[in-house]
Design an enzyme around this catalytic site. Structure first.
Site: not given
Length: 321
Positions: A71, A101, A177
Site C-alpha cells: 500500500h 501487502d 509502514s
C-alpha cells in the site's frame, strides 16, 4: 532489631540493583538492534497516481532489492529511498502484491548492507520485538514492545486476508509502514503494515510463505495464485462429524461461481469442506493458504460433508486473474 533492619536494607538494595540490571539488559538489546538494523532502513518518498506519499523500506539483498508494504507504493512506478547515512537513490517498483501487502523495489544506485531475515514461525507471545522505520527522513525511529499475539488475520483491499499476522504493542508511527519488525538479535521477522488500535500494531510475517511471495515479486513481478470459485465461511461441524474428525469447524460453501473449477467438480452450496488434498480445512484462511501457484492446473481431492456423509470430489484449480 538492628541486624534485621540491615538485612532488609540489603535486600532492598539487591532488588534495586537487579531491577537496574534488567532495565539495562532491555535497553542494551534495543540499542543493539537499532544500531544493527537502522542503517538498512530507508525513508521512501513516493509519487504516483494518488499523489505523494511516504513510508519505510528495508534493504533486502546486496544487489539492490528493497522490501516495503504494497500500500506504500500503490499506483507508483518508482520512489526515492533515503538512508540515515545520507545515501539516496531512486528505486523502481519491481512488483507489488496487495493480497499480502508486500512490495519489492530495485534501487538504481548503491545501498547499505541488507537486513538479516529471521523466521516469524519461531516467535512466541511475550517475546521482545523492535519496530524500526524511517518516516519522512527523520533519521530513523525505534519503538520496542512485545509480541502480544500471533496468527492474526489482516483484511486487505483485495478482499482477502493476510495470514499469520504478528500483533505487537510496539508503537507504529505515521510513515513506519514498510519498516522492519526485528527480534532481539536484529533479525527481520516482519514488515510493519498497520495500526489496529491504541497500542496495537500489526506486521506481515517473514516466514516460508511470504519468502516465496517475495521471491516471486523479485523474479517475475507478480504472484500467481490458484482459484476454485467458491465463497465459503467457517462453520461448526455436526457433532458426530466433529467427534470423528476431532475438530469443531469446517468451511460451509455459500456460493459456487458458475463454470468455475468448483462448479465443474460438482461442489454445491451447503457442502461443508473438511479437507483439501488431505489437509484439514477449518477456516477460510486455511483454504486461502493452500491456493498457491503449485496448485494451478493440478487435480486435487476435496472432501466435503453432504447430506450426512463424507463425499470426495476432484477439482482442478485455475489461475486467479
Amino acid at each position: 532489631m538492628g541486624e534485621q533492619r540491615n538485612t532488609d536494607a540489603c535486600r532492598r538494595r539487591s532488588a534495586g540493583m537487579e531491577d537496574e540490571e534488567a532495565l539495562d539488559a532491555y535497553s542494551a538489546a534495543v540499542v543493539r538492534v537499532a544500531q544493527l538494523v537502522l542503517p538498512s532502513v530507508a525513508s521512501l518518498h513516493v509519487r504516483g497516481e494518488r499523489g505523494e506519499g511516504a513510508g519505510s523500506a528495508s534493504v533486502l539483498t546486496a544487489d539492490g532489492f528493497l522490501l516495503t508494504s504494497a500500500h506504500v507504493v500503490a499506483g507508483a512506478r518508482e520512489a526515492t529511498a533515503a538512508f540515515t547515512d545520507g545515501t539516496e537513490t531512486v528505486a523502481d517498483v519491481t512488483g507489488r502484491d496487495p493480497l499480502s501487502d508486500l512490495a519489492v523495489l530495485r534501487a538504481r544506485g548503491d545501498l547499505p548492507p541488507p537486513v538479516t531475515l529471521g523466521d516469524a514461525a519461531l516467535l512466541q507471545v511475550g517475546q521482545l520485538v523492535v519496530a524500526l522505520g524511517n518516516p519522512l527522513g527523520l533519521a530513523g525511529t525505534v519503538t520496542a514492545g512485545i509480541v502480544s499475539g500471533l496468527g492474526r488475520s489482516l483484511p486487505t483491499s483485495g478482499g482477502r486476508v493476510v495470514d499469520e499476522v504478528i500483533q505487537t504493542d510496539a508503537a507504529l508511527n505515521p510513515g513506519n509502514s514498510g519498516g522492519v519488525l526485528a527480534d532481539s538479535r536484529g533479525r527481520m521477522v516482519g514488515v510493519n503494515t498497520a495500526v489496529a488500535g491504541v497500542g496495537v500494531g500489526l506486521a506481515v510475517p517473514i516466514n516460508a510463505s511470504t519468502q516465496r511471495i517475495i521471491g516471486a515479486l523479485m523474479t517475475t513481478g507478480k504472484v500467481r495464485r490458484a482459484w476454485l470459485g467458491i465463497a465459503a465461511r467457517q462453520s461448526p461441524l455436526p457433532p458426530p462429524l466433529a467427534a470423528k474428525l476431532n475438530r469443531r469447524s469446517g468451511l460451509r460453501v455459500a456460493q459456487v461461481v458458475p463454470e468455475s473449477p468448483a462448479a465443474v467438480a460438482a461442489l454445491r452450496a451447503g457442502d461443508i469442506v473438511v479437507a483439501v488434498a488431505g489437509e484439514p480445512m477449518g477456516s477460510a484462511t486455511s483454504l486461502q493458504r493452500w491456493m498457491v501457484e503449485e496448485a494451478i492446473g493440478r487435480p486435487v481431492e476435496i472432501t466435503v460433508w453432504r447430506n450426512g456423509a463424507l463425499v470426495d470430489v476432484i477439482a482442478v484449480p485455475r489461475e486467479l486473474s
